[in-house]
Write an enzyme that holds these catalytic residues in place. Structure first.
Site, PDB file in Angstrom:
ATOM      1  N   LYS A   1       0.917  -0.849  -0.202  1.00  0.00           N
ATOM      2  CA  LYS A   1      -0.022   0.151  -0.347  1.00  0.00           C
ATOM      3  C   LYS A   1       0.834   1.479  -0.294  1.00  0.00           C
ATOM      4  O   LYS A   1       0.713   1.927  -0.628  1.00  0.00           O
ATOM      5  CB  LYS A   1      -0.552  -0.579   1.130  1.00  0.00           C
ATOM      6  CG  LYS A   1      -1.684  -1.684   1.487  1.00  0.00           C
ATOM      7  CD  LYS A   1      -3.050  -1.055   2.334  1.00  0.00           C
ATOM      8  CE  LYS A   1      -1.913  -0.869   3.433  1.00  0.00           C
ATOM      9  NZ  LYS A   1      -1.301  -1.976   4.075  1.00  0.00           N
TER      10      LYS A   1
ATOM     11  N   ARG B   1      -9.663   0.504   9.461  1.00  0.00           N
ATOM     12  CA  ARG B   1      -8.607  -1.182   9.748  1.00  0.00           C
ATOM     13  C   ARG B   1     -10.020  -2.075  10.085  1.00  0.00           C
ATOM     14  O   ARG B   1      -9.831  -3.087  10.435  1.00  0.00           O
ATOM     15  CB  ARG B   1      -7.967  -0.712  10.312  1.00  0.00           C
ATOM     16  CG  ARG B   1      -7.125  -1.167   9.617  1.00  0.00           C
ATOM     17  CD  ARG B   1      -5.786  -0.960  10.443  1.00  0.00           C
ATOM     18  NE  ARG B   1      -4.092  -1.841  10.300  1.00  0.00           N
ATOM     19  CZ  ARG B   1      -2.738  -1.420   9.773  1.00  0.00           C
ATOM     20  NH1 ARG B   1      -3.315   0.662   9.618  1.00  0.00           N
ATOM     21  NH2 ARG B   1      -2.413  -1.474   9.821  1.00  0.00           N
TER      22      ARG B   1
ATOM     23  N   ARG C   1      11.400  -5.155   4.847  1.00  0.00           N
ATOM     24  CA  ARG C   1      11.761  -3.807   4.103  1.00  0.00           C
ATOM     25  C   ARG C   1      12.337  -3.213   5.515  1.00  0.00           C
ATOM     26  O   ARG C   1      12.714  -3.994   6.297  1.00  0.00           O
ATOM     27  CB  ARG C   1       9.712  -4.194   4.806  1.00  0.00           C
ATOM     28  CG  ARG C   1       9.492  -2.400   5.009  1.00  0.00           C
ATOM     29  CD  ARG C   1       8.097  -2.467   4.663  1.00  0.00           C
ATOM     30  NE  ARG C   1       7.450  -2.652   5.883  1.00  0.00           N
ATOM     31  CZ  ARG C   1       5.943  -2.792   6.029  1.00  0.00           C
ATOM     32  NH1 ARG C   1       5.136  -1.567   5.073  1.00  0.00           N
ATOM     33  NH2 ARG C   1       5.534  -2.948   7.130  1.00  0.00           N
TER      34      ARG C   1
ATOM     35  N   ARG D   1      11.846  -1.718  10.634  1.00  0.00           N
ATOM     36  CA  ARG D   1      10.319  -1.553  12.088  1.00  0.00           C
ATOM     37  C   ARG D   1      10.290  -1.899  12.891  1.00  0.00           C
ATOM     38  O   ARG D   1      10.764  -3.731  12.234  1.00  0.00           O
ATOM     39  CB  ARG D   1       8.821  -0.719  10.992  1.00  0.00           C
ATOM     40  CG  ARG D   1       8.798   0.094   9.948  1.00  0.00           C
ATOM     41  CD  ARG D   1       7.483   0.155   9.690  1.00  0.00           C
ATOM     42  NE  ARG D   1       6.176  -0.558  10.111  1.00  0.00           N
ATOM     43  CZ  ARG D   1       5.190  -0.448   9.612  1.00  0.00           C
ATOM     44  NH1 ARG D   1       5.162   0.585   8.289  1.00  0.00           N
ATOM     45  NH2 ARG D   1       4.430  -1.105  10.415  1.00  0.00           N
TER      46      ARG D   1
ATOM     47  N   ARG E   1       0.128  -9.411  13.350  1.00  0.00           N
ATOM     48  CA  ARG E   1      -0.205  -8.664  12.635  1.00  0.00           C
ATOM     49  C   ARG E   1      -1.621  -8.951  11.271  1.00  0.00           C
ATOM     50  O   ARG E   1      -2.694  -8.514  10.688  1.00  0.00           O
ATOM     51  CB  ARG E   1       0.742  -7.316  11.410  1.00  0.00           C
ATOM     52  CG  ARG E   1       1.304  -6.508  13.394  1.00  0.00           C
ATOM     53  CD  ARG E   1       2.337  -6.133  12.381  1.00  0.00           C
ATOM     54  NE  ARG E   1       1.876  -5.050  11.613  1.00  0.00           N
ATOM     55  CZ  ARG E   1       3.016  -4.868  10.463  1.00  0.00           C
ATOM     56  NH1 ARG E   1       4.700  -5.261  10.422  1.00  0.00           N
ATOM     57  NH2 ARG E   1       3.464  -3.989   9.815  1.00  0.00           N
TER      58      ARG E   1
END
Ligand code: ADP
Ligand code: AMP
Length: 215
Positions: A13, A88, A127, A160, A171
């Protein structure tokens, strides 16, 4: 114009948002970015949000909806915005429906980026993010020219905290339970456009371009 990016963590996203806002002149609103900034700056919101974020849980609706209401009401959003990571939960989506008429806005499209779970884990654990400008990288799929250095601003790249394997798995569970019901919610309203997110970055963007070109 108001576009919503929906999809599991790691679907791409943020990556697609960078291209969409450049080409469509939209204001980018990421609740994740706003919350991470609040955590870094140790504001009251940040202190409240941190424990949830560290555990891969959603921050309570009452904290998040206020952020979005305030941000969407700012003058720069009047010409159009791109929401990433909000809503969400169904309650957040209902809240959004209630506030939009007050600020003369309506949702034009909800882009659902869908990606297989194994690939999501690969994308999230690989990431890397720039600590200065927030640009997004991936160790394998979008590597910076110089290891751990941002191509755009020279800043240091970091991983992160919530991209560790155990938090990523949590998650993804949270997404299935709390966020996936939004697929049906927006489908019923005929606002949903599904996108095959398993393709490479340009392949995903090509699909988005076609959909946004029709608006
Ligand atoms: P999200 O915002 O949905 O959590 P990101 O845009 O941050 O996801 O993407 C997660 C990771 O996957 C990043 O490291 C990004 O560089 C990488 N990525 C994004 N889109 C693709 C893609 N289509 N193919 C391969 N890797 C991708
Ligand atoms: P993201 O950057 O979108 O992956 O979000 C990172 C984290 O911020 C999530 O795991 C949640 O803890 C929190 N967060 C972001 N957006 C929301 C939201 N709309 N509702 C609740 N929590 C959120």
């Amino acid at each position: 114009m108001l576009i919503i990016l929906l999809g599991p963590p790691g679907a791409g996203k943020g990556t697609q948002a960078e291209m969409i806002v450049q080409n469509h002149n939209l204001v980018y609103i990421s609740t994740g970015d706003i919350l991470r900034k609040a955590v870094r700056e140790e504001t009251e919101l940040g202190r409240k949000a941190r424990e949830y974020m560290d555990q891969g849980q959603l921050v309570p609706d009452n904290l998040v909806v206020e952020i979005v209401r305030d941000r969407l009401g700012e003058p720069d959003c009047a010409n159009g915005s791109l929401l990433d990571g909000f809503p969400r939960t169904v309650d957040q989506a209902v809240f959004l429906e209630q506030v939009l008429p007050d600020i003369n806005m309506q949702i034009d499209r909800v882009l659902l980026i869908d990606v297989d779970e194994e690939e999501l884990i690969e994308r999230l654990t690989g990431r890397r993010v720039c600590s200065d400008c927030g640009a997004n990288y991936h160790l394998k799929y979008k590597a910076p020219k110089v290891r751990n250095v941002c191509d755009q601003c020279g800043g240091d790249l970091y991983q992160r905290d919530d991209d560790s394997l155990s938090t990523v798995k949590e998650r993804l569970e949270v997404y299935k339970k709390q966020t996936e019901p939004l697929v049906e919610f927006y489908n019923k309203k005929e606002l949903l456009s599904p996108i095959d997110g398993n393709q490479d970055i340009d392949g995903v963007y090509d699909q988005i371009k076609t959909i946004l070109g029709d608006l």
